[in-house]
Design an enzyme around this catalytic site. Structure first.
Site, PDB file in Angstrom:
ATOM      1  N   CYS A  65     -27.240 -13.155  29.806  1.00 47.39           N
ATOM      2  CA  CYS A  65     -27.954 -13.763  30.926  1.00 47.39           C
ATOM      3  C   CYS A  65     -27.342 -15.114  31.260  1.00 47.39           C
ATOM      4  CB  CYS A  65     -29.437 -13.924  30.572  1.00 47.39           C
ATOM      5  SG  CYS A  65     -30.345 -14.828  31.846  1.00 47.39           S
ATOM      6  N   CYS A  73     -37.776 -15.038  33.056  1.00 45.47           N
ATOM      7  CA  CYS A  73     -36.408 -15.515  33.262  1.00 45.47           C
ATOM      8  C   CYS A  73     -35.832 -14.966  34.568  1.00 45.47           C
ATOM      9  CB  CYS A  73     -35.505 -15.144  32.087  1.00 45.47           C
ATOM     10  SG  CYS A  73     -33.816 -15.765  32.332  1.00 45.47           S
ATOM     11  N   GLN A 105      -9.521  -5.121  20.702  1.00 47.72           N
ATOM     12  CA  GLN A 105      -9.602  -5.795  21.994  1.00 47.72           C
ATOM     13  C   GLN A 105     -10.362  -4.921  22.981  1.00 47.72           C
ATOM     14  OE1 GLN A 105      -5.478  -7.515  23.008  1.00 47.72           O
ATOM     15  NE2 GLN A 105      -5.094  -6.209  21.257  1.00 47.72           N
ATOM     16  N   ASN A 106     -10.663  -3.700  22.593  1.00 51.99           N
ATOM     17  CA  ASN A 106     -11.321  -2.766  23.507  1.00 51.99           C
ATOM     18  C   ASN A 106     -12.812  -3.073  23.603  1.00 51.99           C
ATOM     19  OD1 ASN A 106      -8.808  -1.623  23.652  1.00 51.99           O
ATOM     20  ND2 ASN A 106      -9.253  -0.014  22.157  1.00 51.99           N
ATOM     21  N   CYS A 155     -32.152 -10.357  34.116  1.00 50.81           N
ATOM     22  CA  CYS A 155     -32.707 -10.566  32.774  1.00 50.81           C
ATOM     23  C   CYS A 155     -34.176 -10.152  32.716  1.00 50.81           C
ATOM     24  CB  CYS A 155     -32.562 -12.034  32.404  1.00 50.81           C
ATOM     25  SG  CYS A 155     -33.135 -12.423  30.752  1.00 50.81           S
ATOM     26  N   THR A 205      -1.386  -1.803  21.534  1.00 48.77           N
ATOM     27  CA  THR A 205      -1.570  -3.036  22.311  1.00 48.77           C
ATOM     28  C   THR A 205      -0.207  -3.570  22.737  1.00 48.77           C
ATOM     29  OG1 THR A 205      -2.411  -5.324  22.342  1.00 48.77           O
ATOM     30  CG2 THR A 205      -1.826  -4.408  20.178  1.00 48.77           C
ATOM     31  N   ASN A 210       2.878   2.553  18.655  1.00 52.23           N
ATOM     32  CA  ASN A 210       2.872   2.375  20.107  1.00 52.23           C
ATOM     33  C   ASN A 210       3.812   3.407  20.716  1.00 52.23           C
ATOM     34  OD1 ASN A 210       3.110   1.160  22.831  1.00 52.23           O
ATOM     35  ND2 ASN A 210       2.183  -0.650  21.890  1.00 52.23           N
ATOM     36  N   HIS A 220     -12.898  -9.081  22.450  1.00 55.33           N
ATOM     37  CA  HIS A 220     -13.066  -9.267  23.894  1.00 55.33           C
ATOM     38  C   HIS A 220     -14.442  -8.820  24.372  1.00 55.33           C
ATOM     39  CE1 HIS A 220      -8.412  -9.410  24.568  1.00 55.33           C
ATOM     40  NE2 HIS A 220      -8.906 -10.536  24.092  1.00 55.33           N
ATOM     41  N   ARG A 244     -16.631   1.358  34.887  1.00 61.66           N
ATOM     42  CA  ARG A 244     -16.025   1.481  33.560  1.00 61.66           C
ATOM     43  C   ARG A 244     -17.053   1.797  32.472  1.00 61.66           C
ATOM     44  NH1 ARG A 244     -13.045  -3.572  32.918  1.00 61.66           N
ATOM     45  NH2 ARG A 244     -12.115  -2.612  31.085  1.00 61.66           N
TER      46      ARG A 244
HETATM   47  C1  BJW Z   1      -0.166   3.599  23.532  1.00 60.69           C
HETATM   48  C2  BJW Z   1      -0.665   4.776  24.020  1.00 60.69           C
HETATM   49  C3  BJW Z   1      -0.899   5.785  23.098  1.00 60.69           C
HETATM   50  C4  BJW Z   1      -0.462   3.482  25.678  1.00 60.69           C
HETATM   51  N1  BJW Z   1      -0.637   5.570  21.814  1.00 60.69           N
HETATM   52  N2  BJW Z   1       0.094   3.404  22.255  1.00 60.69           N
HETATM   53  C5  BJW Z   1      -0.844 -18.509  25.855  1.00 60.69           C
HETATM   54  C6  BJW Z   1       0.279 -18.129  26.545  1.00 60.69           C
HETATM   55  C7  BJW Z   1       0.169 -17.558  27.816  1.00 60.69           C
HETATM   56  C8  BJW Z   1      -1.083 -17.342  28.395  1.00 60.69           C
HETATM   57  C9  BJW Z   1      -2.202 -17.710  27.698  1.00 60.69           C
HETATM   58  C10 BJW Z   1      -2.076 -18.285  26.443  1.00 60.69           C
HETATM   59  N3  BJW Z   1      -3.329 -18.539  25.983  1.00 60.69           N
HETATM   60  C11 BJW Z   1      -4.221 -18.117  26.902  1.00 60.69           C
HETATM   61  C12 BJW Z   1      -3.566 -17.639  27.976  1.00 60.69           C
HETATM   62  C13 BJW Z   1      -4.216 -17.072  29.201  1.00 60.69           C
HETATM   63  C14 BJW Z   1      -4.700 -15.657  29.021  1.00 60.69           C
HETATM   64  C15 BJW Z   1      -3.521 -14.744  28.744  1.00 60.69           C
HETATM   65  O1  BJW Z   1      -3.264 -14.305  27.653  1.00 60.69           O
HETATM   66  N4  BJW Z   1      -2.787 -14.359  29.773  1.00 60.69           N
HETATM   67  C16 BJW Z   1      -1.659 -13.439  29.637  1.00 60.69           C
HETATM   68  C17 BJW Z   1      -1.762 -12.339  30.701  1.00 60.69           C
HETATM   69  C18 BJW Z   1      -0.360 -14.193  29.678  1.00 60.69           C
HETATM   70  N5  BJW Z   1      -5.675 -15.555  27.917  1.00 60.69           N
HETATM   71  C19 BJW Z   1      -6.932 -15.860  28.066  1.00 60.69           C
HETATM   72  O2  BJW Z   1      -7.355 -16.280  29.128  1.00 60.69           O
HETATM   73  C20 BJW Z   1      -7.845 -15.687  26.863  1.00 60.69           C
HETATM   74  N6  BJW Z   1      -8.597 -16.851  26.661  1.00 60.69           N
HETATM   75  C21 BJW Z   1      -8.125 -17.935  26.002  1.00 60.69           C
HETATM   76  O3  BJW Z   1      -7.072 -17.920  25.413  1.00 60.69           O
HETATM   77  O4  BJW Z   1      -8.954 -19.033  26.031  1.00 60.69           O
HETATM   78  C22 BJW Z   1      -8.389 -20.317  25.795  1.00 60.69           C
HETATM   79  C23 BJW Z   1      -7.543 -20.681  27.007  1.00 60.69           C
HETATM   80  C24 BJW Z   1      -8.047 -20.517  28.287  1.00 60.69           C
HETATM   81  C25 BJW Z   1      -7.251 -20.787  29.407  1.00 60.69           C
HETATM   82  C26 BJW Z   1      -5.947 -21.250  29.244  1.00 60.69           C
HETATM   83  C27 BJW Z   1      -5.443 -21.427  27.956  1.00 60.69           C
HETATM   84  C28 BJW Z   1      -6.264 -21.132  26.828  1.00 60.69           C
HETATM   85  C29 BJW Z   1      -8.864 -14.597  27.134  1.00 60.69           C
HETATM   86  C30 BJW Z   1      -8.232 -13.271  27.328  1.00 60.69           C
HETATM   87  C31 BJW Z   1      -9.317 -12.217  27.590  1.00 60.69           C
HETATM   88  C32 BJW Z   1      -8.693 -10.915  28.049  1.00 60.69           C
HETATM   89  N7  BJW Z   1      -9.695  -9.987  28.383  1.00 60.69           N
HETATM   90  C33 BJW Z   1      -9.331  -8.660  28.828  1.00 60.69           C
HETATM   91  C34 BJW Z   1     -10.440  -8.157  29.753  1.00 60.69           C
HETATM   92  C35 BJW Z   1     -11.697  -7.828  28.956  1.00 60.69           C
HETATM   93  C36 BJW Z   1     -12.757  -7.246  29.819  1.00 60.69           C
HETATM   94  C37 BJW Z   1     -12.317  -5.986  30.521  1.00 60.69           C
HETATM   95  O5  BJW Z   1     -11.665  -5.117  29.933  1.00 60.69           O
HETATM   96  O6  BJW Z   1     -12.654  -5.868  31.676  1.00 60.69           O
HETATM   97  O7  BJW Z   1      -9.148  -7.798  27.717  1.00 60.69           O
HETATM   98  S1  BJW Z   1      -7.754  -8.582  29.648  1.00 60.69           S
HETATM   99  C38 BJW Z   1      -7.306  -6.980  29.047  1.00 60.69           C
HETATM  100  O8  BJW Z   1      -6.101  -7.120  28.260  1.00 60.69           O
HETATM  101  C39 BJW Z   1      -8.418  -6.585  28.075  1.00 60.69           C
HETATM  102  C40 BJW Z   1      -7.611  -6.084  26.918  1.00 60.69           C
HETATM  103  O9  BJW Z   1      -8.386  -6.128  25.716  1.00 60.69           O
HETATM  104  C41 BJW Z   1      -6.436  -7.002  26.877  1.00 60.69           C
HETATM  105  C42 BJW Z   1      -5.296  -6.518  26.045  1.00 60.69           C
HETATM  106  O10 BJW Z   1      -4.694  -5.414  26.592  1.00 60.69           O
HETATM  107  P1  BJW Z   1      -4.019  -4.320  25.669  1.00 60.69           P
HETATM  108  O11 BJW Z   1      -5.031  -3.721  24.795  1.00 60.69           O
HETATM  109  O12 BJW Z   1      -2.831  -4.888  24.987  1.00 60.69           O
HETATM  110  O13 BJW Z   1      -3.632  -3.236  26.768  1.00 60.69           O
HETATM  111  P2  BJW Z   1      -2.284  -3.038  27.607  1.00 60.69           P
HETATM  112  O14 BJW Z   1      -2.573  -2.065  28.683  1.00 60.69           O
HETATM  113  O15 BJW Z   1      -1.694  -4.310  27.989  1.00 60.69           O
HETATM  114  O16 BJW Z   1      -1.325  -2.335  26.550  1.00 60.69           O
HETATM  115  C43 BJW Z   1      -1.553  -1.008  26.101  1.00 60.69           C
HETATM  116  C44 BJW Z   1      -0.476  -0.692  25.074  1.00 60.69           C
HETATM  117  O17 BJW Z   1      -0.739   0.581  24.518  1.00 60.69           O
HETATM  118  C45 BJW Z   1       0.930  -0.627  25.661  1.00 60.69           C
HETATM  119  O18 BJW Z   1       1.813  -1.312  24.781  1.00 60.69           O
HETATM  120  C46 BJW Z   1       1.274   0.856  25.686  1.00 60.69           C
HETATM  121  O19 BJW Z   1       2.652   1.092  25.446  1.00 60.69           O
HETATM  122  C47 BJW Z   1       0.457   1.363  24.534  1.00 60.69           C
HETATM  123  N8  BJW Z   1       0.020   2.737  24.646  1.00 60.69           N
HETATM  124  N9  BJW Z   1      -0.769   4.664  25.427  1.00 60.69           N
HETATM  125  C48 BJW Z   1      -0.088   4.365  21.448  1.00 60.69           C
HETATM  126  N10 BJW Z   1      -1.361   6.996  23.530  1.00 60.69           N
HETATM  127 ZN    ZN Z   2     -32.463 -14.686  30.848  1.00 58.21          ZN
END
Ligand code: BJW
Ligand code: ZN
Length: 271
Positions: free
Chosen positions: A135, A181, A109-110, A176, A219, A244, A127, A74
């Site tokens: 590290c 380290c 979020q990107n 690192c 999003t 969206n 994110h 990526r």
């Molecule tokens: C277009 C288009 C075009 C397309 N024009 N539009 C409360 C409730 C339920 C669950 C949880 C909660 N609190 C926490 C959780 C757990 C979890 C979570 O949310 N899970 C869900 C799946 C339910 N969250 C976490 O773990 C977070 N941490 C946290 O809350 O800590 C405290 C805690 C921990 C544990 C338990 C409880 C609390 C951390 C979340 C980190 C997410 N990280 C990622 C990966 C980053 C690294 C990587 O990329 O490798 O971030 S996940 C991934 O999703 C990435 C993105 O930033 C993120 C969001 O995705 P996004 O941007 O919305 O993308 P898509 O694909 O989903 O949507 C794209 C949209 O674009 C669509 O709508 C299309 O229609 C549209 N589109 N083309 C306009 N051309």
């Molecule tokens: Zn280090």
């Protein structure tokens, strides 16, 4: 609360012309315009694995080589990508508003840095960033745009389901370079189950509390806590506009929804 959602661009432009502090929340749909597929998209897979399972600390500790291959892939994709018309419309708008003593902040979020490359300067990456490493031993965070990030990952990371794991020994993965380290590095991104950086979240809170117009672009509003940023602004009575290709669960809470590709809709909205 539910409010009537409009898709009247003239009405949006009227609100936009009066706004002094604009917050733009962005997600994978903006990067899709640069050819970067969402890891949560319909495909949602890399090789045979669900990307949602790869983006976890548990997977990194058990399958370190595999997860580094995934991020190497990526990084290389993002390095080759170019900012889209949507990224540019946002960056140009920030510059124009600045001259008018108005402000624009991007809360993204990107992790691909394309907003910065397009010229956005007020940027909160909630994110993390795939071009930063952290590290595991000393905690040092630093920028890293090397390609490949280490020799052993050269030519690795193909998403093709037929490709076997490279099974690179951990000592040959990114390490690192701080004095004495040599700890294992990880991508400085926020995985599922990890908390977001509290300093960044504090800044986000301040922007959400002070903005007088909010745009939510590309999003799905599925991943927390970012999924609540737009609704939080809307609950203050501040206009929120969603851009969206399809409606989301949050659409009924927003004043505006503009359906279509953001590279088409945003340049018109922010002109
Ligand atoms: C277009 C288009 C075009 C397309 N024009 N539009 C409360 C409730 C339920 C669950 C949880 C909660 N609190 C926490 C959780 C757990 C979890 C979570 O949310 N899970 C869900 C799946 C339910 N969250 C976490 O773990 C977070 N941490 C946290 O809350 O800590 C405290 C805690 C921990 C544990 C338990 C409880 C609390 C951390 C979340 C980190 C997410 N990280 C990622 C990966 C980053 C690294 C990587 O990329 O490798 O971030 S996940 C991934 O999703 C990435 C993105 O930033 C993120 C969001 O995705 P996004 O941007 O919305 O993308 P898509 O694909 O989903 O949507 C794209 C949209 O674009 C669509 O709508 C299309 O229609 C549209 N589109 N083309 C306009 N051309
Ligand atoms: Zn280090």
């Amino acid at each position: 609360q539910l409010i009537r959602t409009h898709s009247d661009m003239a009405e949006f432009r009227e609100v936009f012309s009066k706004a002094r502090h604009i917050a733009i929340i962005t997600g994978a749909g903006v990067s899709a315009e640069s050819g970067i597929p969402s890891i949560r998209g319909a495909e949602g897979r890399w090789r045979t694995w669900k990307t949602q399972d790869l983006a976890t600390p548990q997977c990194f500790s058990r399958h370190t080589s595999r997860v580094w291959e995934f991020y190497h892939y990526r990084r290389e994709l993002a390095l080759r990508a170019r900012a889209s018309a949507a990224h540019r419309a946002i960056a140009e708008c920030e510059e124009r508003l600045r001259r008018q003593k108005r402000s624009l902040v991007v809360i993204t979020q990107n992790i691909d840095e394309l907003h910065r490359r397009a010229g956005s300067t007020r940027l909160l990456e909630v994110h993390g960033n795939v071009f930063q490493t952290r590290c595991l031993s000393c905690g040092n965070v630093e920028a890293n745009h090397r390609s490949p990030i280490c020799p052993s990952l050269q030519g690795k990371g193909s998403p093709d389901p037929g490709v076997p794991d490279a099974l690179i020994p951990v000592r040959d993965l990114p390490r690192c370079e701080q004095k004495a380290c040599d700890g294992l590095l990880r991508p400085h991104v926020v995985w599922f189950g990890e908390t977001l950086d509290s300093h960044i979240l504090t800044k986000v809170e301040k922007e959400l509390e002070t903005c007088d117009l909010c745009l939510v672009v590309g999003t799905a509003a599925v991943v927390y806590p970012a999924a609540m940023f737009g609704p939080q602004v809307a609950s203050r009575g501040v206009p929120v506009a969603e851009f969206n290709t399809r409606p989301t669960v949050n659409t009924p809470r927003y004043r505006f929804h503009f359906s279509g590709r953001c590279a088409d809709t945003l340049p018109v909205a922010l002109a």
